[in-house]
Scaffold this motif. Sequence first.
Motif, PDB file in Angstrom:
ATOM      1  N   ARG A 152       0.800  -1.230   0.000  1.00 33.17           N
ATOM      2  CA  ARG A 152       0.000   0.000   0.000  1.00 33.17           C
ATOM      3  C   ARG A 152       0.836   1.285   0.000  1.00 33.17           C
ATOM      4  NH1 ARG A 152      -4.262  -1.807   4.502  1.00 33.17           N
ATOM      5  NH2 ARG A 152      -2.630  -3.354   4.863  1.00 33.17           N
ATOM      6  N   CYS A 153       1.957   1.234  -0.674  1.00 38.96           N
ATOM      7  CA  CYS A 153       2.707   2.470  -0.939  1.00 38.96           C
ATOM      8  C   CYS A 153       2.130   3.050  -2.230  1.00 38.96           C
ATOM      9  CB  CYS A 153       4.206   2.171  -1.056  1.00 38.96           C
ATOM     10  SG  CYS A 153       4.970   1.694   0.510  1.00 38.96           S
ATOM     11  N   TYR A 154       1.064   3.783  -2.091  1.00 37.60           N
ATOM     12  CA  TYR A 154       0.230   4.168  -3.227  1.00 37.60           C
ATOM     13  C   TYR A 154       0.942   5.028  -4.269  1.00 37.60           C
ATOM     14  CZ  TYR A 154      -3.686   2.662  -0.262  1.00 37.60           C
ATOM     15  OH  TYR A 154      -4.538   1.951   0.537  1.00 37.60           O
ATOM     16  N   GLU A 155       1.911   5.839  -3.863  1.00 34.91           N
ATOM     17  CA  GLU A 155       2.538   6.781  -4.786  1.00 34.91           C
ATOM     18  C   GLU A 155       3.817   6.249  -5.435  1.00 34.91           C
ATOM     19  OE1 GLU A 155       1.064   9.534  -5.772  1.00 34.91           O
ATOM     20  OE2 GLU A 155      -0.589   8.926  -4.463  1.00 34.91           O
ATOM     21  N   LEU A 156       4.245   5.064  -5.064  1.00 34.49           N
ATOM     22  CA  LEU A 156       5.447   4.479  -5.654  1.00 34.49           C
ATOM     23  C   LEU A 156       5.192   4.166  -7.125  1.00 34.49           C
ATOM     24  CD1 LEU A 156       8.308   3.535  -4.806  1.00 34.49           C
ATOM     25  CD2 LEU A 156       7.330   1.255  -4.456  1.00 34.49           C
ATOM     26  N   LYS A 157       6.037   4.721  -8.005  1.00 31.70           N
ATOM     27  CA  LYS A 157       5.804   4.588  -9.441  1.00 31.70           C
ATOM     28  C   LYS A 157       6.751   3.605 -10.119  1.00 31.70           C
ATOM     29  CE  LYS A 157       3.747   9.156 -10.192  1.00 31.70           C
ATOM     30  NZ  LYS A 157       3.494   9.426  -8.767  1.00 31.70           N
ATOM     31  N   GLN A 158       7.972   3.497  -9.611  1.00 29.67           N
ATOM     32  CA  GLN A 158       8.914   2.551 -10.200  1.00 29.67           C
ATOM     33  C   GLN A 158       9.870   2.045  -9.139  1.00 29.67           C
ATOM     34  OE1 GLN A 158      10.853   4.756 -13.311  1.00 29.67           O
ATOM     35  NE2 GLN A 158      12.274   5.754 -11.913  1.00 29.67           N
ATOM     36  N   ILE A 159      10.424   0.859  -9.389  1.00 29.15           N
ATOM     37  CA  ILE A 159      11.345   0.277  -8.421  1.00 29.15           C
ATOM     38  C   ILE A 159      12.376  -0.570  -9.163  1.00 29.15           C
ATOM     39  CG2 ILE A 159       9.905  -1.773  -7.997  1.00 29.15           C
ATOM     40  CD1 ILE A 159      11.736   0.052  -5.202  1.00 29.15           C
ATOM     41  N   PHE A 160      13.627  -0.431  -8.752  1.00 25.50           N
ATOM     42  CA  PHE A 160      14.700  -1.261  -9.293  1.00 25.50           C
ATOM     43  C   PHE A 160      15.062  -2.298  -8.239  1.00 25.50           C
ATOM     44  CE2 PHE A 160      19.224  -2.251  -9.532  1.00 25.50           C
ATOM     45  CZ  PHE A 160      19.326  -2.719 -10.845  1.00 25.50           C
ATOM     46  N   ILE A 161      14.901  -3.572  -8.568  1.00 27.28           N
ATOM     47  CA  ILE A 161      15.226  -4.661  -7.651  1.00 27.28           C
ATOM     48  C   ILE A 161      16.688  -5.056  -7.866  1.00 27.28           C
ATOM     49  CG2 ILE A 161      14.599  -6.949  -6.832  1.00 27.28           C
ATOM     50  CD1 ILE A 161      12.328  -4.955  -6.580  1.00 27.28           C
ATOM     51  N   PRO A 162      17.526  -4.991  -6.841  1.00 29.09           N
ATOM     52  CA  PRO A 162      18.955  -5.295  -7.003  1.00 29.09           C
ATOM     53  C   PRO A 162      19.216  -6.706  -7.514  1.00 29.09           C
ATOM     54  CG  PRO A 162      18.540  -4.200  -4.908  1.00 29.09           C
ATOM     55  CD  PRO A 162      17.201  -4.529  -5.472  1.00 29.09           C
ATOM     56  N   ASP A 163      20.362  -6.873  -8.152  1.00 26.42           N
ATOM     57  CA  ASP A 163      20.706  -8.130  -8.817  1.00 26.42           C
ATOM     58  C   ASP A 163      20.809  -9.322  -7.876  1.00 26.42           C
ATOM     59  OD1 ASP A 163      20.762  -6.933 -11.285  1.00 26.42           O
ATOM     60  OD2 ASP A 163      22.933  -6.609 -11.300  1.00 26.42           O
ATOM     61  N   ASN A 164      21.130  -9.091  -6.601  1.00 26.82           N
ATOM     62  CA  ASN A 164      21.302 -10.205  -5.667  1.00 26.82           C
ATOM     63  C   ASN A 164      19.989 -10.741  -5.105  1.00 26.82           C
ATOM     64  OD1 ASN A 164      24.135 -10.425  -5.752  1.00 26.82           O
ATOM     65  ND2 ASN A 164      24.380  -8.746  -4.288  1.00 26.82           N
ATOM     66  N   VAL A 165      18.891 -10.076  -5.388  1.00 26.84           N
ATOM     67  CA  VAL A 165      17.593 -10.518  -4.873  1.00 26.84           C
ATOM     68  C   VAL A 165      17.141 -11.785  -5.598  1.00 26.84           C
ATOM     69  CG1 VAL A 165      15.138  -9.946  -4.716  1.00 26.84           C
ATOM     70  CG2 VAL A 165      16.861  -8.248  -4.095  1.00 26.84           C
ATOM     71  N   LYS A 166      16.785 -12.804  -4.807  1.00 25.59           N
ATOM     72  CA  LYS A 166      16.332 -14.080  -5.362  1.00 25.59           C
ATOM     73  C   LYS A 166      14.833 -14.289  -5.185  1.00 25.59           C
ATOM     74  CE  LYS A 166      20.589 -15.092  -6.303  1.00 25.59           C
ATOM     75  NZ  LYS A 166      21.075 -14.932  -7.706  1.00 25.59           N
ATOM     76  N   ILE A 167      14.261 -13.673  -4.154  1.00 23.48           N
ATOM     77  CA  ILE A 167      12.849 -13.899  -3.833  1.00 23.48           C
ATOM     78  C   ILE A 167      12.139 -12.573  -3.579  1.00 23.48           C
ATOM     79  CG2 ILE A 167      11.233 -14.932  -2.184  1.00 23.48           C
ATOM     80  CD1 ILE A 167      13.368 -17.051  -1.592  1.00 23.48           C
ATOM     81  N   ILE A 168      10.977 -12.418  -4.194  1.00 21.17           N
ATOM     82  CA  ILE A 168      10.085 -11.301  -3.886  1.00 21.17           C
ATOM     83  C   ILE A 168       8.953 -11.876  -3.049  1.00 21.17           C
ATOM     84  CG2 ILE A 168       8.520  -9.566  -4.824  1.00 21.17           C
ATOM     85  CD1 ILE A 168      10.344  -9.325  -7.220  1.00 21.17           C
TER      86      ILE A 168
END
Length: 226
Positions: A152-168
Amino acid sequence: MKRYITAASEYINDANSKIDSTGFVYDEDGSLIDYVGEAKSVVIPEGVVGIPFGLFRDNDYIEKVTIPKDVQWIESKAFSGCVYLKSVIFSDNSRLSEIDPNAFENCISLKRIDIPDTVHKIGWGAFSRCYSLISVHLPSRITDIPDFMFDRCYELKQIFIPDNVKIIGECSFQDCKNLVSVDLPKDLEKISECAFEDCINLSDIVVPDSTDVEEDAFEGCDSLEI
């Protein structure tokens, strides 16, 4: 206001605690245990290595906090419900390594957070219901996006997920209604249940072929062509 006046009076006659001139309270061992001030701009004292559980929880005054280099962890609910908090400033040479669950939940006025690259662990729901959050820098060392992290971060428009992330994690971006673009790492292993549920404007995301996408991960993403 009554909460802070009452709290301060409780410490005045307590021989086992000490209040400094800025409203920080320390126990007899010198450990930070509470904050009873009313300042809009707060600087965590030098030498403090951790911000304890609920230190500023539901504080109705704080708008800006500066966190010096020695702070290594922020415990659960440390800033939860600080509805006027707009700015969190970390030292350029920050040693911060962990942000615990719900640390900044319900900081509804917070617009930007640049998490230091020294951080390797962030707890679930850390920024849940930060309704005004627009910009986020995620540290390169994290390996997962925990459950409900940006729920519910309503105003978040874009996000870059770092390369080391394996699980969302589950519901990590649930109901981010203005989220349009997500940059995923090529070695992402799993997108969990309801991760992007009801992100109604999400249209720019490329999921790697090898990624396991769980049920309802993109439920209600009306602008997404799958």
